[in-house]
Write a protein that holds these residues in place. Structure first.
Motif: not given
Length: 413
Positions: A251-259, A288-297, A367-370
Motif C-alpha cells: 500500500s501507500v508509503n508515509v509521504t504518499s499524496p494518496e494517504k 468472528a468476534y474480531s475483524i478489522g483492517s488497518h494501514l501501516s505506512t 522526520l518523514d515529511e518536508d
C-alpha cells in the motif's frame, strides 16, 4: 472549508542537524515534549536486533547525576507521565507535564539521553524484563500471529524482524554495546525535539541551544533498502483456542499524496463498527468476534492489512465470506460508505486537536515529511476525496498479490 492558522507550528534546525518544532496551544495547562530519533528496528544489523528497544528501557535506569531511584523520583515529582516507544522506523522518549515544569522535564529527558548511566547490574535485570515482554507477546495470539505475518511479508528484510529482537541477541549485548549504539545513532541529524502546549518556540529553542544537543553528531548513516513484499499463503499450527487470519497488500508509503484516499478506503473496509467487513462477517453472519483492517505506512512502503479471529470450525466459511466481500468491494462500494468514513475521520482529526500529547506526536512526522499539514488541513483533504477515487484505490489495492497467514489450533493427540 475549515479555518486554522496555516502557521500552526514553528520549526528550526540547529547547525548540527537537530530539529526543534513546537505547536503552541496557549490555553493549555500542560506541555508535552518528545525527543524523536530517526532510528528503529529496521536500522539494526542482524547482531543488533532489539538494541533500540533495549535502550528505550535502559535510559530510564539513571544518569551520570541520578541513580535509577532518584531519576524515577524526579520524574514522578513532576506529576505528569514519562514514557517511550520503539517502532520499525522510530524511537521516541516523551513526557507530559504542567506548563510551568516543562524546562525541568526537558532537562531530565535530555540528561537521560545525553548522559545515561547504563549500569551493568540494571541491564542484567532489565533484560529479564524484556524476556518477560517477549513471553507476553508469545502468549497473545493476535500479536504473535502479526509478528509471524510480518516476518513472511518482509521475508529476509529487517522490516520483518520483531522490534523486541531475540533472546539470543539480547543475551549478547553489553552495556558498552548499548552506549556505542546510542552515541552513534541518537545524535545530530537523527534527532527531533518537539513540544506542544503552553510553550513558545523561541523559549524551547533557547533551552535546546544551551544544552549539549547542539554539540552532538550522528556517526552512523542509515542505509535503508526498500523491502520487497512477498505473497502467498502460510498456514501454521499453534496451541490456542481460536484461528487467526492476517492478510496484507502492498500500500501507500508515509509521504504518499494518496494517504487521504487510503484512510477513507481503510475506514470503510474495516476501520469501524459500521465498516463493510464488520457488518458482513460479524454482525450479519456471526463468523468472528474480531475483524478489522488497518494501514501501516513506512518510509518506502506500506501495508493494507485485514485481521480476523474466529473459531476453528468457522474458519472455512469465514474465509469464504471474507474473500467474497473483498471481491465485492472491488466492484462497488455500498452507498453512503465514503461519506460516513469521511465524517468519522473528520471527527477523529478534530477531537484529536484537544490532545496536547497528540499534537506533540503529530510533530514527529517532520522526520518523514518536508511539509506538515494541520489537522484541519487534513480534514479538508479528506473531504475533497471523491467516491470514484476510493473505489479505484480499493480495486487497485485488493486485486494485487497478497500474503495470507492462517494460524490454527494444534490438533489434539
Amino acid at each position: 472549508m475549515q479555518t486554522e492558522n496555516k502557521h500552526f507550528m514553528e520549526q528550526s534546525t540547529l547547525q548540527n542537524g537537530v530539529q526543534v518544532a513546537t505547536r503552541e496551544l496557549p490555553k493549555a495547562q500542560s506541555v508535552a515534549i518528545g525527543i524523536f530519533m530517526d532510528v528503529g528496528s529496521r536500522d539494526e544489523a542482524e547482531y543488533q536486533a532489539g538494541i533500540a528497544h533495549a535502550l528505550e528501557h535502559m535510559v530510564f535506569k539513571g544518569t551520570d547525576k541520578l541513580d535509577v531511584h532518584q531519576l524515577a523520583e524526579s520524574l514522578d515529582d513532576l506529576g505528569g507521565n514519562a514514557n517511550a516507544f520503539t517502532s520499525r522506523e522510530r524511537t521516541c522518549f516523551h513526557i507530559h507535564v504542567l506548563y510551568e515544569d516543562w524546562q525541568k522535564a526537558l532537562a531530565l529527558l535530555s540528561d537521560m539521553l545525553l548522559h545515561p548511566a547504563l549500569p551493568e547490574d540494571e541491564w542484567l535485570r532489565e533484560r529479564e524484563v524484556i524476556f518477560s515482554e517477549m513471553s507476553m507477546v508469545d502468549d497473545n495470539p493476535d500479536e504473535w500471529v502479526y509478528d509471524q505475518h510480518l516476518s513472511q511479508v518482509f521475508a529476509g528484510h529487517t522490516m520483518g524482524k520483531p522490534v523486541l529482537g531475540s533472546r539470543e541477541t539480547l543475551s549478547s549485548f553489553s552495556t558498552q554495546d548499548l552506549r556505542e549504539y546510542l552515541n552513534a545513532n541518537y545524535r545530530g541529524g537523527n534527532v527531533l525535539i518537539a513540544a506542544a502546549g503552553r510553550i513558545q518556540h523561541q523559549d524551547l529553542m533557547a533551552e535546546v541551544e544551551q544544552s549539549a544537543w547542539g554539540n552532538t553528531v550522528s556517526k552512523q548513516q542509515k542505509n535503508r533498502q526498500a523491502p520487497i513484499m512477498c505473497s502467498g499463503k502460510h498456514e501454521m499450527p499453534r496451541q490456542m483456542e481460536q484461528a487467526q487470519v492476517v492478510a496484507s497488500w502492498a500500500s501507500v508509503n508515509v509521504t504518499s499524496p494518496e494517504k487521504p484516499i487510503a484512510w477513507i478506503g481503510n475506514q470503510l473496509l474495516g476501520g469501524s463498527m459500521s465498516s463493510i467487513l464488520f457488518r458482513e462477517i460479524r454482525e450479519k453472519r456471526g463468523l468472528a468476534y474480531s475483524i478489522g483492517s488497518h494501514l501501516s505506512t513506512y518510509t518506502d512502503t506500506g501495508l493494507l492489512s485485514i485481521s480476523c479471529s474466529t473459531m476453528p470450525e468457522q474458519l472455512e466459511p469465514c474465509l469464504d465470506v471474507l474473500q467474497q466481500t473483498i471481491a465485492d468491494v472491488c466492484q462497488k462500494i455500498p452507498a453512503g460508505m465514503v461519506q460516513r468514513a469521511q465524517r468519522q475521520l473528520t471527527v477523529q482529526f478534530r477531537m484529536g486537536m484537544d490532545s496536547v500529547e497528540g499534537a506533540m506526536l503529530q510533530l514527529g512526522a517532520l522526520l518523514d515529511e518536508d511539509k506538515l499539514y494541520s489537522p484541519l488541513e487534513w480534514v479538508d483533504k479528506v473531504n475533497a476525496v471523491l467516491e470514484e477515487q476510493v473505489q479505484l484505490w480499493l480495486k487497485r489495492q485488493l486485486e494485487t498479490d497478497s500474503l495470507w497467514t492462517i494460524a490454527t489450533p494444534e490438533a489434539e493427540v
